[in-house]
Design a protein around this motif. Structure first.
Motif, short mmCIF file in Angstrom:
data_model
loop_
_atom_site.label_atom_id
_atom_site.label_comp_id
_atom_site.label_asym_id
_atom_site.label_seq_id
_atom_site.Cartn_x
_atom_site.Cartn_y
_atom_site.Cartn_z
N ARG A 167 -4.78 0.44 5.72
CA ARG A 167 -5.07 0.32 4.29
C ARG A 167 -6.25 1.21 3.92
NH1 ARG A 167 -8.91 -2.50 1.67
NH2 ARG A 167 -9.50 -3.67 3.55
N LYS A 168 -7.32 1.14 4.68
CA LYS A 168 -8.52 1.92 4.38
C LYS A 168 -8.29 3.41 4.60
CE LYS A 168 -11.69 -1.86 5.53
NZ LYS A 168 -12.70 -2.35 6.50
N ARG A 169 -7.56 3.75 5.66
CA ARG A 169 -7.32 5.16 5.97
C ARG A 169 -6.48 5.83 4.89
NH1 ARG A 169 -4.46 6.00 11.54
NH2 ARG A 169 -6.44 5.08 12.19
N TYR A 170 -5.45 5.14 4.41
CA TYR A 170 -4.50 5.80 3.52
C TYR A 170 -4.80 5.63 2.05
CZ TYR A 170 -1.73 7.62 7.26
OH TYR A 170 -1.33 8.35 8.35
N TYR A 216 -2.99 -8.21 13.73
CA TYR A 216 -2.36 -7.74 12.50
C TYR A 216 -3.42 -7.42 11.44
CZ TYR A 216 0.06 -7.62 8.07
OH TYR A 216 0.50 -7.24 6.84
N ARG A 217 -4.42 -8.26 11.31
CA ARG A 217 -5.46 -8.03 10.30
C ARG A 217 -6.19 -6.72 10.57
NH1 ARG A 217 -8.68 -13.39 8.41
NH2 ARG A 217 -9.43 -11.82 6.94
N GLN A 218 -6.49 -6.46 11.85
CA GLN A 218 -7.17 -5.23 12.20
C GLN A 218 -6.30 -4.01 11.89
OE1 GLN A 218 -8.07 -6.05 16.33
NE2 GLN A 218 -10.09 -6.91 15.84
N LEU A 219 -5.01 -4.11 12.23
CA LEU A 219 -4.08 -3.02 11.97
C LEU A 219 -3.94 -2.79 10.47
CD1 LEU A 219 -1.92 -1.08 13.32
CD2 LEU A 219 -0.25 -2.85 12.74
N TYR A 220 -3.75 -3.87 9.73
CA TYR A 220 -3.58 -3.81 8.27
C TYR A 220 -4.79 -3.14 7.62
CZ TYR A 220 -3.18 -5.58 3.45
OH TYR A 220 -3.13 -5.69 2.09
N ASN A 221 -5.98 -3.59 7.98
CA ASN A 221 -7.20 -3.05 7.37
C ASN A 221 -7.43 -1.60 7.75
OD1 ASN A 221 -8.06 -5.28 5.84
ND2 ASN A 221 -8.89 -6.28 7.65
N THR A 222 -7.09 -1.24 8.99
CA THR A 222 -7.26 0.15 9.43
C THR A 222 -6.40 1.10 8.61
OG1 THR A 222 -7.81 -0.48 11.70
CG2 THR A 222 -6.96 1.75 11.36
N TYR A 267 -7.87 2.34 -7.99
CA TYR A 267 -7.17 1.05 -7.99
C TYR A 267 -5.73 1.23 -7.53
CZ TYR A 267 -4.58 -2.95 -9.74
OH TYR A 267 -3.73 -4.02 -9.83
N ARG A 268 -5.05 2.25 -8.07
CA ARG A 268 -3.65 2.46 -7.71
C ARG A 268 -3.50 2.83 -6.23
NH1 ARG A 268 -0.72 6.64 -10.68
NH2 ARG A 268 1.13 5.57 -9.92
N ALA A 269 -4.40 3.66 -5.72
CA ALA A 269 -4.34 4.06 -4.31
C ALA A 269 -4.52 2.86 -3.40
CB ALA A 269 -5.41 5.11 -4.02
N GLU A 270 -5.43 1.97 -3.77
CA GLU A 270 -5.64 0.76 -2.97
C GLU A 270 -4.39 -0.12 -3.00
OE1 GLU A 270 -7.60 -2.17 -0.65
OE2 GLU A 270 -8.26 -0.14 -1.12
N LEU A 271 -3.80 -0.28 -4.18
CA LEU A 271 -2.61 -1.10 -4.33
C LEU A 271 -1.45 -0.53 -3.51
CD1 LEU A 271 -1.02 -3.40 -5.70
CD2 LEU A 271 -0.61 -1.86 -7.63
N ILE A 272 -1.23 0.78 -3.62
CA ILE A 272 -0.13 1.41 -2.88
C ILE A 272 -0.37 1.30 -1.38
CG2 ILE A 272 1.03 3.61 -2.41
CD1 ILE A 272 0.30 4.37 -5.37
N ARG A 327 -2.16 -0.92 0.30
CA ARG A 327 -1.97 -2.31 0.73
C ARG A 327 -0.49 -2.65 0.84
NH1 ARG A 327 -6.08 -6.27 0.05
NH2 ARG A 327 -8.08 -5.41 -0.63
N THR A 328 0.26 -2.33 -0.21
CA THR A 328 1.67 -2.71 -0.28
C THR A 328 2.48 -2.00 0.80
OG1 THR A 328 1.45 -3.07 -2.66
CG2 THR A 328 3.68 -2.84 -1.79
N GLU A 329 2.26 -0.70 0.97
CA GLU A 329 3.03 0.06 1.95
C GLU A 329 2.62 -0.26 3.38
OE1 GLU A 329 5.85 1.81 1.34
OE2 GLU A 329 5.49 0.86 -0.59
N THR A 330 1.35 -0.60 3.60
CA THR A 330 0.92 -1.01 4.94
C THR A 330 1.61 -2.31 5.33
OG1 THR A 330 -1.23 0.08 4.73
CG2 THR A 330 -1.05 -1.65 6.38
#
Length: 286
Positions: free
Chosen positions: A18-21, A10-16, A142-147, A149-152
């Motif tokens: 999050r960083k991509r989008y 899950y952590r790998q999927l989440y980080n992938t 900041y907003r792109a990172e927040l969105i 993270r939340t949507e992932t």
């Protein structure tokens, strides 16, 4: 108890995702800012398509992993996965909330641009100067990172629910927290995900997530029905354990499930609906 391998996946999927989008979403936020600064109406289609792709990719992968994990734990060999039907359900669930989501994002963009416009007009800035100020302040980063993270988180955990339900087996879901110094906890924070770690509930019953000022009823980590303090930047996930009868055999889902799990189960078994939705799905963007 969910295995460390599950959490690592899950952590790998989440980080992938999050960083991509976060970079994709930032580009769309920058486009909105330029349009607003030029006195034009901001477009939401690019933002919608980015979120669609995030949910489809991340949700599908998590649905597949949860599905295979539950089947494997139940001792059922199943090499085929119903990916086309998952895609239909995932898109349908997202479209129900997507316009409100992107509308809220756009309103926040407009609000932030008003302050930049006032400052820029007072000091005689050009549009380029205003965009440089936005970049310097890191507003869209900041907003792109927040969105992202939340949507992932939302896409992954909703996908996991879909994958578990589509096995046709009763499961218990477990809240899994990533436990480190960033994990939300009381008394330091208003919300507490540290003590949620390992909490279980039947798949069709919600989690009760305590806080200093509120108590949230949430189906999964990242559930948009939770408070912003419980949802935004959440890194938690859910796992599933197969329910067994007195002889140790997996218990199939029988009758109606409650809540969102029940909605997923009803959709999953409504073949005619899914056939109709497939036609709608083809007509939808993304």
């Amino acid at each position: 108890m969910i295995s460390p391998t599950y959490l690592l996946m899950y952590r790998q999927l989440y980080n992938t995702y999050r960083k991509r989008y976060r970079s994709v979403i930032k580009k769309e936020l920058d486009k909105q800012c330029r349009k607003i600064l030029n006195g034009e109406k901001p477009d939401e289609e690019g933002l919608k398509n980015a979120i669609r792709k995030l949910h489809n990719g991340c949700g599908m992968q998590m649905a597949k992993y949860a599905y295979k994990k539950v089947k494997s734990d139940a001792g059922i060999k199943d090499d085929l996965t119903p990916e086309q039907r998952w895609a239909i359900v995932i898109k349908m669930l997202l479209e129900n909330s997507l316009s409100k989501l992107t509308g809220d994002i756009t309103q926040t963009t407009k609000y932030q641009m008003q302050k930049i416009l006032v400052k820029g007009m007072t000091e005689g800035w050009s549009i380029t100067d205003m965009m440089k100020e936005i970049e310097k302040l890191g507003i869209n980063s900041y907003r792109a990172e927040l969105i992202a993270r939340t949507e992932t988180s939302r896409a992954a955990n909703q996908g996991a629910m879909l994958g578990a339900v589509s096995t046709g087996l009763m499961t218990v879901k477990e809240w899994i927290s990533i436990t480190d110094d960033r994990t939300r906890r009381i008394p330091r924070d208003n919300y507490d995900h540290l003590h949620m770690d390992g909490k279980t509930t039947p798949i069709d019953e919600p989690f009760t997530v305590p806080g200093l000022r509120t108590i949230d009823i949430m189906e999964f980590p990242g559930d948009p029905n939770g408070s912003a303090g419980n949802v935004c930047n959440c890194r938690c996930t859910i796992g599933f354990e197969v329910v067994r009868d007195g002889t140790g055999k997996p218990v199939p889902i029988q009758g109606a499930l409650k809540g969102p799990a029940g909605t997923l189960w009803n959709l999953w078994n409504n073949t005619l609906f899914l056939q109709l939705q497939s036609l709608i799905n083809e007509a939808l963007p993304g």
